[in-house]
Design a protein around this motif. Structure first.
Motif, PDB file in Angstrom:
ATOM      1  N   VAL A  11       0.859  -1.187   0.000  1.00  0.00           N
ATOM      2  CA  VAL A  11       0.000   0.000   0.000  1.00  0.00           C
ATOM      3  C   VAL A  11       0.896   1.239   0.000  1.00  0.00           C
ATOM      4  CG1 VAL A  11      -1.882   1.230   1.124  1.00  0.00           C
ATOM      5  CG2 VAL A  11      -1.746  -1.268   1.303  1.00  0.00           C
ATOM      6  N   ASP A  12       0.995   1.885  -1.151  1.00  0.00           N
ATOM      7  CA  ASP A  12       1.842   3.072  -1.302  1.00  0.00           C
ATOM      8  C   ASP A  12       1.334   3.861  -2.504  1.00  0.00           C
ATOM      9  OD1 ASP A  12       4.238   4.775  -2.148  1.00  0.00           O
ATOM     10  OD2 ASP A  12       5.032   3.823  -0.342  1.00  0.00           O
ATOM     11  N   ASP A  13       1.334   5.188  -2.415  1.00  0.00           N
ATOM     12  CA  ASP A  13       0.807   5.989  -3.513  1.00  0.00           C
ATOM     13  C   ASP A  13       1.807   6.181  -4.650  1.00  0.00           C
ATOM     14  OD1 ASP A  13       2.239   7.559  -1.654  1.00  0.00           O
ATOM     15  OD2 ASP A  13       1.393   9.398  -2.463  1.00  0.00           O
ATOM     16  N   HIS A  14       3.038   5.728  -4.483  1.00  0.00           N
ATOM     17  CA  HIS A  14       4.039   5.838  -5.536  1.00  0.00           C
ATOM     18  C   HIS A  14       4.222   4.487  -6.227  1.00  0.00           C
ATOM     19  CE1 HIS A  14       5.177   9.341  -2.962  1.00  0.00           C
ATOM     20  NE2 HIS A  14       5.252   9.913  -4.146  1.00  0.00           N
ATOM     21  N   GLN A  15       3.871   4.457  -7.505  1.00  0.00           N
ATOM     22  CA  GLN A  15       3.956   3.205  -8.252  1.00  0.00           C
ATOM     23  C   GLN A  15       5.370   2.662  -8.298  1.00  0.00           C
ATOM     24  OE1 GLN A  15       2.569   3.452 -12.282  1.00  0.00           O
ATOM     25  NE2 GLN A  15       2.570   1.246 -12.603  1.00  0.00           N
ATOM     26  N   VAL A  16       6.359   3.567  -8.407  1.00  0.00           N
ATOM     27  CA  VAL A  16       7.748   3.114  -8.493  1.00  0.00           C
ATOM     28  C   VAL A  16       8.169   2.415  -7.203  1.00  0.00           C
ATOM     29  CG1 VAL A  16       8.731   5.301  -7.678  1.00  0.00           C
ATOM     30  CG2 VAL A  16      10.082   3.792  -9.145  1.00  0.00           C
ATOM     31  N   VAL A  17       7.651   2.870  -6.062  1.00  0.00           N
ATOM     32  CA  VAL A  17       7.964   2.221  -4.784  1.00  0.00           C
ATOM     33  C   VAL A  17       7.339   0.834  -4.742  1.00  0.00           C
ATOM     34  CG1 VAL A  17       7.633   2.296  -2.280  1.00  0.00           C
ATOM     35  CG2 VAL A  17       8.230   4.389  -3.522  1.00  0.00           C
ATOM     36  N   ARG A  18       6.071   0.751  -5.147  1.00  0.00           N
ATOM     37  CA  ARG A  18       5.405  -0.554  -5.154  1.00  0.00           C
ATOM     38  C   ARG A  18       6.117  -1.524  -6.090  1.00  0.00           C
ATOM     39  NH1 ARG A  18       0.849   2.638  -6.115  1.00  0.00           N
ATOM     40  NH2 ARG A  18       0.407   1.513  -8.063  1.00  0.00           N
ATOM     41  N   ARG A  19       6.536  -1.015  -7.256  1.00  0.00           N
ATOM     42  CA  ARG A  19       7.207  -1.874  -8.221  1.00  0.00           C
ATOM     43  C   ARG A  19       8.531  -2.385  -7.658  1.00  0.00           C
ATOM     44  NH1 ARG A  19       7.954   1.188 -13.483  1.00  0.00           N
ATOM     45  NH2 ARG A  19       5.681   0.948 -13.496  1.00  0.00           N
ATOM     46  N   GLN A  28      11.673 -13.883  -3.122  1.00  0.00           N
ATOM     47  CA  GLN A  28      11.762 -14.563  -1.828  1.00  0.00           C
ATOM     48  C   GLN A  28      10.900 -15.822  -1.857  1.00  0.00           C
ATOM     49  OE1 GLN A  28      13.884 -13.223   0.619  1.00  0.00           O
ATOM     50  NE2 GLN A  28      14.351 -11.872  -1.114  1.00  0.00           N
ATOM     51  N   ASP A  29      11.478 -16.951  -1.521  1.00  0.00           N
ATOM     52  CA  ASP A  29      10.761 -18.220  -1.597  1.00  0.00           C
ATOM     53  C   ASP A  29       9.553 -18.282  -0.667  1.00  0.00           C
ATOM     54  OD1 ASP A  29      12.520 -19.168  -3.512  1.00  0.00           O
ATOM     55  OD2 ASP A  29      13.816 -20.166  -2.039  1.00  0.00           O
ATOM     56  N   ASP A  30       9.624 -17.560   0.448  1.00  0.00           N
ATOM     57  CA  ASP A  30       8.572 -17.696   1.461  1.00  0.00           C
ATOM     58  C   ASP A  30       7.632 -16.501   1.519  1.00  0.00           C
ATOM     59  OD1 ASP A  30      10.583 -16.030   2.383  1.00  0.00           O
ATOM     60  OD2 ASP A  30      10.389 -16.646   4.477  1.00  0.00           O
ATOM     61  N   ILE A  31       7.712 -15.595   0.529  1.00  0.00           N
ATOM     62  CA  ILE A  31       6.864 -14.408   0.519  1.00  0.00           C
ATOM     63  C   ILE A  31       6.155 -14.306  -0.827  1.00  0.00           C
ATOM     64  CG2 ILE A  31       6.826 -11.880   0.615  1.00  0.00           C
ATOM     65  CD1 ILE A  31       9.219 -12.012   2.503  1.00  0.00           C
ATOM     66  N   GLU A  32       4.870 -13.997  -0.782  1.00  0.00           N
ATOM     67  CA  GLU A  32       4.073 -13.844  -2.004  1.00  0.00           C
ATOM     68  C   GLU A  32       3.345 -12.502  -1.963  1.00  0.00           C
ATOM     69  OE1 GLU A  32       0.245 -15.908  -4.301  1.00  0.00           O
ATOM     70  OE2 GLU A  32       0.832 -16.572  -2.291  1.00  0.00           O
ATOM     71  N   VAL A  33       3.552 -11.655  -2.973  1.00  0.00           N
ATOM     72  CA  VAL A  33       2.829 -10.391  -3.073  1.00  0.00           C
ATOM     73  C   VAL A  33       1.473 -10.679  -3.703  1.00  0.00           C
ATOM     74  CG1 VAL A  33       2.798  -8.077  -4.061  1.00  0.00           C
ATOM     75  CG2 VAL A  33       4.969  -9.066  -3.296  1.00  0.00           C
ATOM     76  N   VAL A  34       0.408 -10.451  -2.942  1.00  0.00           N
ATOM     77  CA  VAL A  34      -0.928 -10.820  -3.410  1.00  0.00           C
ATOM     78  C   VAL A  34      -1.694  -9.649  -4.011  1.00  0.00           C
ATOM     79  CG1 VAL A  34      -1.122 -12.750  -1.815  1.00  0.00           C
ATOM     80  CG2 VAL A  34      -1.935 -10.478  -1.111  1.00  0.00           C
ATOM     81  N   GLY A  35      -1.176  -8.417  -3.855  1.00  0.00           N
ATOM     82  CA  GLY A  35      -1.882  -7.280  -4.415  1.00  0.00           C
ATOM     83  C   GLY A  35      -1.244  -5.964  -4.043  1.00  0.00           C
ATOM     84  N   GLU A  36      -1.798  -4.881  -4.602  1.00  0.00           N
ATOM     85  CA  GLU A  36      -1.301  -3.534  -4.363  1.00  0.00           C
ATOM     86  C   GLU A  36      -2.468  -2.582  -4.171  1.00  0.00           C
ATOM     87  OE1 GLU A  36       1.291  -2.185  -7.450  1.00  0.00           O
ATOM     88  OE2 GLU A  36       2.386  -4.095  -7.598  1.00  0.00           O
ATOM     89  N   ALA A  37      -2.185  -1.441  -3.529  1.00  0.00           N
ATOM     90  CA  ALA A  37      -3.173  -0.370  -3.386  1.00  0.00           C
ATOM     91  C   ALA A  37      -2.423   0.949  -3.393  1.00  0.00           C
ATOM     92  CB  ALA A  37      -3.965  -0.534  -2.099  1.00  0.00           C
ATOM     93  N   LYS A  60       2.064   8.665   4.606  1.00  0.00           N
ATOM     94  CA  LYS A  60       1.517   9.824   3.909  1.00  0.00           C
ATOM     95  C   LYS A  60       0.965   9.391   2.549  1.00  0.00           C
ATOM     96  CE  LYS A  60       2.772  12.774   7.105  1.00  0.00           C
ATOM     97  NZ  LYS A  60       1.791  13.491   7.930  1.00  0.00           N
ATOM     98  N   MET A  61      -0.359   9.381   2.412  1.00  0.00           N
ATOM     99  CA  MET A  61      -1.014   8.994   1.164  1.00  0.00           C
ATOM    100  C   MET A  61      -2.263   9.829   0.963  1.00  0.00           C
ATOM    101  SD  MET A  61      -0.772   4.808   1.198  1.00  0.00           S
ATOM    102  CE  MET A  61      -1.499   4.666   2.846  1.00  0.00           C
ATOM    103  N   PRO A  62      -2.711  10.005  -0.278  1.00  0.00           N
ATOM    104  CA  PRO A  62      -3.945  10.756  -0.542  1.00  0.00           C
ATOM    105  C   PRO A  62      -5.180   9.953  -0.144  1.00  0.00           C
ATOM    106  CG  PRO A  62      -3.102   9.815  -2.575  1.00  0.00           C
ATOM    107  CD  PRO A  62      -2.056   9.540  -1.523  1.00  0.00           C
ATOM    108  N   VAL A  63      -6.324  10.595  -0.128  1.00  0.00           N
ATOM    109  CA  VAL A  63      -7.631   9.999   0.168  1.00  0.00           C
ATOM    110  C   VAL A  63      -7.730   9.586   1.629  1.00  0.00           C
ATOM    111  CG1 VAL A  63      -9.359   8.266  -0.442  1.00  0.00           C
ATOM    112  CG2 VAL A  63      -7.821   9.176  -2.220  1.00  0.00           C
TER     113      VAL A  63
END
Length: 214
Positions: A11-19, A28-37, A60-63
């Motif tokens: 959950v981050d408002d900067h796409q580059v950070v999420r990417r 990481q073998d034991d971690i799975e990214v299931v989604g973004e916001a 710090k994020m909008p909305v």
């Protein structure tokens, strides 16, 4: 292996950070990214929808900012552990997030391996605090009072509280005290209610402040 992976929501408002986070975490073998916001409101909705184990949340994020999102998740009794990932080092930014229910925080320039370790740690039930922030939280607890509330705890609840302060997860507490995890969860709920605390972070700090830690 996939069934045992730690499910993570970004959950981050900067796409580059999420990417960047996704690129690292996906190896990481034991971690799975299931989604973004991209903001707190979407983060709450996605957390309810996807039921991740750990949420990496910006402040710090909008909305809706991260603190308000944490409060919403608490109201919904969502079990996800929230790890704040922030570029802000001021206590006035981090402390409210911790008091709202975050399990800890890391900075955005954190070493990648340290980030993976932080995710594993909060998933295991531990609390991640820097000494200076812990001190600020303890000062607030002292200002709010609470010395006498500990008298209402049973001997078993005191044992559980001490293990919470040691950073033990419910599973580890159950093993140490030869109890079921369900029983431990009940004790934790009773402790929070009796001490008028919101979460394990505050319980751990209360224990340190009032000498209940092991």
């Amino acid at each position: 292996m996939a069934d045992n992976r730690i499910r993570v929501l970004l959950v981050d408002d900067h796409q580059v950070v999420r990417r960047g986070l996704r690129t690292f975490l996906e190896v990481q073998d034991d971690i799975e990214v299931v989604g973004e916001a991209s903001d707190g409101a979407e983060g709450v909705a996605r957390t309810e929808e996807l039921r991740p184990d750990v949420v990496l949340m910006d402040v710090k994020m909008p909305v809706m900012d991260g603190v308000e999102a944490l409060r919403k998740l608490r109201e919904l009794a969502n079990p996800a552990r929230v790890l704040i990932v922030t570029s802000f080092t001021e206590q006035r930014t981090v402390v409210p997030a911790l008091r709202a229910g975050a399990a800890g925080y890391v900075y955005k320039d954190v070493d990648p391996d340290a980030l993976a370790g932080a995710i594993r740690s909060v998933h295991a039930g531990h609390v991640l605090l820097q000494p200076e922030v812990a001190g600020a939280l303890l000062s607030q607890e002292e200002t709010n009072g609470g010395h006498g509330r500990g008298n209402s705890l049973t001997e078993r609840e005191r044992e559980v509280l001490g293990l919470i302060a040691d950073g033990r997860s419910n599973r580890e507490i159950a093993r140490a005290l030869v109890l079921s995890e369900k029983t431990v969860k009940t004790h934790v709920s009773n402790i929070l209610m009796k001490l008028d605390l919101a979460d394990r972070t505050q319980a751990a700090l209360w224990a340190v402040r009032h000498g209940a830690a092991g």
